[in-house]
Scaffold this active site. Structure first.
Site, mmCIF file in Angstrom:
data_model
loop_
_atom_site.group_PDB
_atom_site.id
_atom_site.type_symbol
_atom_site.label_atom_id
_atom_site.label_comp_id
_atom_site.label_asym_id
_atom_site.label_seq_id
_atom_site.Cartn_x
_atom_site.Cartn_y
_atom_site.Cartn_z
ATOM 1 C CD1 TRP A 1 6.956 -3.660 2.457
ATOM 2 C CD2 TRP A 1 4.741 -3.213 3.197
ATOM 3 N NE1 TRP A 1 6.776 -2.952 3.366
ATOM 4 C CE2 TRP A 1 6.225 -2.534 3.976
ATOM 5 C CE3 TRP A 1 3.624 -2.070 3.431
ATOM 6 C CZ2 TRP A 1 5.886 -2.504 5.238
ATOM 7 C CZ3 TRP A 1 3.308 -2.140 4.837
ATOM 8 C CH2 TRP A 1 4.493 -1.873 5.212
ATOM 9 C CE LYS A 2 2.942 -11.257 -4.512
ATOM 10 N NZ LYS A 2 1.063 -11.360 -4.788
ATOM 11 C CE1 TYR A 3 0.626 -2.340 0.315
ATOM 12 C CE2 TYR A 3 2.325 -2.416 -2.243
ATOM 13 C CZ TYR A 3 1.419 -1.721 -0.540
ATOM 14 O OH TYR A 3 2.528 -0.500 0.151
ATOM 15 C CD GLU B 1 -0.147 -12.046 -1.468
ATOM 16 O OE1 GLU B 1 -1.150 -13.243 -1.818
ATOM 17 O OE2 GLU B 1 0.174 -11.511 -2.370
#
Length: 736
Positions: free
Chosen positions: A383-385, A536
């Protein structure tokens, strides 16, 4: 500006020199037009005990003398006719000449101490040079002379060339206000403060105003010439004190400045050197200087670059790689002078407490591109935080440090993370460097909050009891563990060590949510889950093949897969504001539009990519105008690339990065972004750009680069389809 005219006008002997000086003064008295009558200044005397070489100039208030203010056009001519034979060599110094010899042309070789004027003259020549390669070669000539004649001065010369006093992560800044500098200039030259302010507003450069004021001043007693080591020490001293003492120190150095020294000393204090040398250029210049030094007896110095191209390329790569893992010139420069270049990486290892330049991802806008790039490879999706990149260090003394993606020391901002750091580790953990993302965290709902919430958190002097915005750290990589660098190991191995020695604590320390797969359908589903989790998108990485941690690189081994928030472009762009257009209607009195640029890392220049006027609230425009007005410059930088038709009402120093979205990218006859990459004569521009937010976490050099822009352009469906059609037509043409 004229370039190095000293050699053309230099008098042949002392009597001729005096005659030229007297003629110049008479001509100046007759023709100079002075708007104001300057105050009568006090001459500078030197008070010192006998044998004291470090005496500082002081003022005798009882003695006074007349002086005249020169016009800007005549400053250089006055420099050439200053009337002191011992200054001839320094004034004629020009490290850009084709026949430059690092020893023979180093006029200070007898003293073995590098004059500050030699460095200032080098900056002056570079500022007047347009070509990037010539600028680098000029700086390399000067560095080579310092290496051979006065090697102890190389470190301060390097720092002064990029306007730093220490490594960026130490946070040592001069912090001298422009008004303070103006007062020091007035005190030293007798000028009126209002006049200095008006001239600065006219030229847009207090450094030039300082030089003009200083050159025009004749002194009864000339202070001892400045040297690089002394000026650097004074600048550090200025950075560490405050109040009236700061003005006194500035004055002490300024009264001893000669010619271009005044310009660059004042610019250093302001923090805007204005010569166009970025860090990558400086490292290249150092590498070339090293090769020139090593082959000084083999050939003429100016031909080294042609003969030893491969050695220069190898040396540059080693030096840049070393600096990426050890970004500290206090360590790198002494090692560079003492050891063979092949030993440099071993002599300058990474260690906790010194931030690394982070590895970055290439943007992509669809799962199909991921499949194309990683076909047949084992990959992981994380996951792109939407938070703040953080590098967390534990050194051998048990001290925790937290650094931003720009190597800024954010440790004081997160005392809560330091307080709970012991809960993160398990087993025998002595030292580490973690790569992570800090996000704002809702304790009650146990979920991630938007990035905008994180930005409201206090930055300095943070007390744990006063913290209102709680954070959670998502860890996704381990770069160093118990004295061993892990960056050359594959991600799968780094992750295994991470899982064995670190543990999750809900809402405080967590591993990035990840999925190992080769199925693109699973990737698409995982992308949708990340969006629901307030992220994101995804970071897609290789696990075993081509899976090392590439320091300071934007690698295709990491792909950034974001949600398609616009129909055609899968990622936003981070662009630098370089110009402003005056607003009309209700925007009258502020800037209503702006000129944005991407950054070309290869040529180290800012290339125009769009004009933007949408996405702003009235309050946004007011704040942007207020901030950027403090960074107005008189003309475009030599490293701004743009079409004259785009000339804005005001040019800005490249100091701020904005995140921008657009409908698509197209070829442009006037914008210069990635020119030559897709089309030999046209650049790339954004259609319907829209402002999203300020990127405080990015420096201008870390903005979207020209190579990324060309990749984004070529990844558009329309461009791909056009290319396929063109290829098909070519095939049919060949067939018939």
């Amino acid at each position: 500006m004229q370039k190095s005219i000293t050699s053309f006008f230099k008098p042949k002997d002392e009597s001729q020199n005096s005659k030229y000086a007297e003629d110049a003064r008479k001509k100046e008295t007759k023709s100079a037009s002075i708007e104001e009558k300057p105050k009568v200044p006090t001459p500078v005397k030197t008070i010192k005990e006998e044998g004291d070489e470090n005496a500082l100039p002081t003022v005798d208030s009882e003695e006074k003398m007349e002086l005249e203010a020169p016009s800007p056009v005549k400053v250089r001519k006055m420099e050439l006719n200053s009337g002191l034979p011992e200054n001839e060599a320094s004034e004629a110094y020009d490290p850009s000449v084709e026949t430059y010899h690092p020893i023979n042309d180093a006029y200070w070789k007898a003293q073995r101490t590098t004059p500050y004027l030699a460095l200032a003259r080098t900056f002056q020549v570079i500022e007047e040079t347009k070509g990037r390669l010539k600028m680098i070669d000029t700086l390399s000539n000067f560095f080579c002379s310092v290496m051979l004649v006065s090697p102890e001065d190389l470190l301060p010369c390097v720092y002064l060339s990029i306007n730093q006093l220490a490594p960026a992560y130490e946070g040592l800044e001069l912090g001298v206000a422009e008004t303070t500098l103006m007062k020091a200039i007035c005190k030293a030259t007798g000028r009126n403060l209002a006049h200095i302010k008006s001239q600065t507003q006219l030229t847009g450069d207090l450094g030039i105003v300082a030089e003009q004021s200083r050159v025009s001043q004749r002194m009864m007693f000339r202070p001892k010439p400045l040297n690089v080591r002394g000026v650097f020490a004074k600048l550090k001293e200025i950075a560490n004190i405050s109040g009236q003492a700061k003005i006194t120190l500035v004055y002490d150095v300024f009264v001893a400045c000669r010619h271009a020294e005044a310009r660059f000393f004042i610019r250093s204090l302001i923090g805007k050197l204005r010569i166009g040398i970025a860090e990558q250029s400086l490292l290249t210049a150092l590498a070339i200087a090293l090769v020139k030094r090593n082959h000084i007896n083999d050939c003429k110095a100016h031909k080294v670059c042609d003969i030893y191209k491969d050695e220069i390329a190898d040396t540059t790569l080693i030096l840049k790689t070393t600096y990426s893992q050890c970004p500290n010139y206090d360590i790198v420069i002494p090692a560079l002078l003492k050891y063979d270049i092949k030993e440099l990486q071993d002599r300058c290892p990474m260690h906790p407490g010194m931030p690394l330049r982070p590895m970055l991802a290439q943007p992509t806008k669809g799962v199909s591109e991921v499949l194309e790039r990683f076909s047949g490879m084992q990959i992981t999706c994380e996951w792109k935080y939407d938070g703040e990149r953080a590098q967390i260090h534990l050194n051998k003394d048990g001290e925790i440090s937290i650094f931003s993606r720009n190597s800024e020391n954010n440790t004081p901002k997160y005392p809560d993370l330091i307080a709970r750091s012991k809960s993160l580790v398990k087993g025998n953990v002595e030292t580490y460097i973690l790569d992570s993302e800090i996000v704002a965290w809702d304790i009650e709902r146990k979920q991630i909050l938007p990035f905008q919430i994180l930005t409201t958190r206090k930055r300095k002097n943070v007390d744990i009891a006063d913290i209102k915005v709680q954070v959670c750290v998502y860890i996704f990589d381990l770069l160093y563990f118990n004295g061993v660098s892990l960056v050359t190991k594959p991600l799968s191995e780094r992750r295994k060590i991470l899982m064995e020695h670190f543990q999750e604590v809900e809402g405080e320390w967590q591993f990035a949510t990840a999925l190992d797969t080769t199925d693109m359908d699973e990737v698409q589903q995982f992308l949708e889950e990340s969006i629901k989790g307030n992220c994101e998108g995804l970071m897609v990485k290789t696990l075993d093949e081509e899976a090392t941690y590439e320091i300071a690189k934007r690698s295709r081994n990491w792909l950034k897969l974001k949600k398609d928030y616009l129909s055609n472009v899968g990622d936003s762009l981070d662009l630098v504001v370089i110009g402003g257009y005056k607003g009309k209607g209700r925007r009258t009195g502020i800037y209503g539009g702006f000129l944005l640029a991407c950054y070309d890392t290869e040529n180290e220049e800012y290339q125009s990519i769009c004009k933007i006027g949408t996405g702003f609230t009235d309050e946004d425009l007011r704040q942007h105008s207020e901030f950027l007005s403090a960074h107005v410059i008189s003309s475009a930088k030599s490293y701004f690339r743009y079409d004259p038709s785009l000339e804005p009402d005001a040019w800005f120093e490249p100091v701020q990065v904005w995140e921008v979205k657009c409908a698509d990218l197209s070829l442009s006859p006037i914008h210069r972004a990635a020119i030559g990459a897709v089309d030999p004569e046209r650049g790339i521009s954004l259609r319907f750009p829209r402002f999203i937010r300020i990127r405080d976490d990015k420096s201008p050099e870390n903005a979207t680069d020209a190579n990324q822009v060309s990749l984004m352009y070529n990844s558009q469906d329309q461009v791909k389809n056009n290319q396929k059609s063109s290829d098909q037509m070519d095939m049919e043409s060949d067939f018939y």
